[in-house]
Scaffold this active site. Structure first.
Site, PDB file in Angstrom:
ATOM      1  N   CYS A 142      -0.301   5.718   3.495  1.00  0.00           N
ATOM      2  CA  CYS A 142      -0.416   5.052   4.791  1.00  0.00           C
ATOM      3  C   CYS A 142      -0.585   6.052   5.941  1.00  0.00           C
ATOM      4  O   CYS A 142      -1.578   6.763   5.989  1.00  0.00           O
ATOM      5  CB  CYS A 142       0.749   4.109   5.016  1.00  0.00           C
ATOM      6  SG  CYS A 142       0.395   2.876   6.288  1.00  0.00           S
ATOM      7  N   SER A 154       0.279  -2.421   6.266  1.00  0.00           N
ATOM      8  CA  SER A 154       1.100  -2.684   7.451  1.00  0.00           C
ATOM      9  C   SER A 154       0.889  -1.519   8.423  1.00  0.00           C
ATOM     10  O   SER A 154       1.585  -0.517   8.367  1.00  0.00           O
ATOM     11  CB  SER A 154       2.579  -2.806   7.058  1.00  0.00           C
ATOM     12  OG  SER A 154       3.384  -3.024   8.197  1.00  0.00           O
ATOM     13  N   HIS A 192       0.373   0.302   1.157  1.00  0.00           N
ATOM     14  CA  HIS A 192       1.755   0.510   0.708  1.00  0.00           C
ATOM     15  C   HIS A 192       1.961  -0.133  -0.664  1.00  0.00           C
ATOM     16  O   HIS A 192       2.695  -1.124  -0.794  1.00  0.00           O
ATOM     17  CB  HIS A 192       2.735  -0.106   1.705  1.00  0.00           C
ATOM     18  CG  HIS A 192       2.985   0.719   2.922  1.00  0.00           C
ATOM     19  ND1 HIS A 192       3.723   1.883   2.895  1.00  0.00           N
ATOM     20  CD2 HIS A 192       2.596   0.554   4.194  1.00  0.00           C
ATOM     21  CE1 HIS A 192       3.794   2.393   4.115  1.00  0.00           C
ATOM     22  NE2 HIS A 192       3.113   1.605   4.927  1.00  0.00           N
ATOM     23  N   GLU A 215       3.796   0.653  -2.960  1.00  0.00           N
ATOM     24  CA  GLU A 215       5.201   0.751  -3.386  1.00  0.00           C
ATOM     25  C   GLU A 215       6.086  -0.346  -2.807  1.00  0.00           C
ATOM     26  O   GLU A 215       7.240  -0.503  -3.234  1.00  0.00           O
ATOM     27  CB  GLU A 215       5.770   2.119  -3.001  1.00  0.00           C
ATOM     28  CG  GLU A 215       6.138   2.296  -1.538  1.00  0.00           C
ATOM     29  CD  GLU A 215       4.962   2.533  -0.617  1.00  0.00           C
ATOM     30  OE1 GLU A 215       5.190   2.641   0.600  1.00  0.00           O
ATOM     31  OE2 GLU A 215       3.814   2.613  -1.098  1.00  0.00           O
TER      32      GLU A 215
END
Length: 306
Positions: free
Chosen positions: A142, A192, A235, A237
């Site tokens: 990110c 995000s 993201h 994860e």
């Protein structure tokens, strides 16, 4: 095979309850093998949440993975206790003379600040430059990916009109490259962020190979130097409820935020979200560890070249 962490890392009990094989330091000392050494530079504010997410992601391979955590010295975390940082994290100065098989540089909530104005930017530049000489493969996540693309390739970020927030469909490119081996043709992954690196600039960079992108979210996955540097703009994860937590946090602060796209069933925030990206995330981290770390790294890490 297990991931090896410090004996009393708080997330250890959560991982064990999830039936993830975690090996503590005492048991690992009696194993006659050379584990893969992975260093995580955790720049996220809720460090224990990120620890848990990344350790889950690294646990799905036959390899024994020895994980260490690094913190910046030029930034004081406001959301994680000093005792936790002092006990489980090391500074760059304490680690800079070591070599590692892999490094993960996480995202950070500083994307709307110019890179050079981030209080730990100079230290991060030192770490990124150090990684080219001391790490077999580095995974940038990110904002970490945006920072790496800017520092190594001069690709600037741009401000988005509104936050890119939710699950987005991506299509795999360059399917023969091992990093996307086993991926579906199209897959969902979380994003995000408020900033982006335009795809046209990424495509113009001859050193970068695009491996997955989205018509809505742009880049998801790219690599350089035959996998010595891997950039993940999203993201993967994230846990099931991470986007939900971020959404409700922003609502409570009165920030302008829409429900995360393609996340809640029927787009209703009262519905529990389905977990639709875990298999892709596991595949990504497994491929990274196997093809770009384990298969490449020398047995003696002193022989790590760039």
């Amino acid at each position: 095979m297990p991931i090896k962490i410090q004996n009393d890392l708080p997330v250890k009990s959560i991982l064990e309850k999830e039936n993830i094989f975690v090996m503590d330091e005492h048991r690992a000392m009696h194993q006659d093998i050379r584990p893969i050494q992975i260093l995580i530079l955790n720049l996220m504010p809720l460090k224990e949440d990120t620890e848990l997410q990344l350790l889950r992601s690294l646990s799905n391979t036959p390899l024994q993975v020895d994980v260490a955590f690094m913190r910046t010295s030029t930034h004081i975390s406001k959301h994680t206790s000093v005792s936790h940082l002092n006990k489980f994290y090391q500074s760059f100065d304490a680690l800079k003379d070591q070599k590692f098989d892999g490094l993960i540089i996480t995202g950070a909530p500083v994307e709307q600040i110019p890179f050079e104005e981030v209080d730990y930017w100079d230290e991060l530049v030192r770490i990124m430059d150090w990684s080219t000489r001391n790490v077999t493969s580095t995974l940038f996540l990110c904002w970490g990916a945006q920072a790496g693309l800017y520092h190594f390739f001069g690709l600037p970020k741009i401000q988005l009109k509104q936050k890119l927030f939710g699950l987005y469909w991506h299509r795999v490119a360059n399917r023969k490259i091992p990093l996307v081996r086993g991926f579906d043709d199209v897959f969902l992954a979380p994003h995000s962020r408020h900033t982006d690196v335009p795809m046209e600039q990424i495509r113009q960079c001859r050193d970068l190979t695009v491996l997955a992108e989205s018509p809505e979210a742009g880049l998801f996955l790219a690599m350089a130097h035959e996998g010595r540097q891997i950039f993940v703009m999203g993201h993967p994860e994230y846990d099931r409820m991470t986007l939900d937590n971020e959404y409700r946090r922003d609502l409570s602060k009165g920030l302008p935020i829409q429900p995360p796209a393609n996340y809640y069933r029927d787009n209703d925030p009262d519905n529990r979200p389905d977990l639709l990206w875990r298999a892709t995330a596991n595949n990504l981290y497994t491929n990274w560890l196997n093809y770009y770390v384990y298969q490449i790294t020398p047995y003696d890490l002193e022989g790590t070249p760039f």
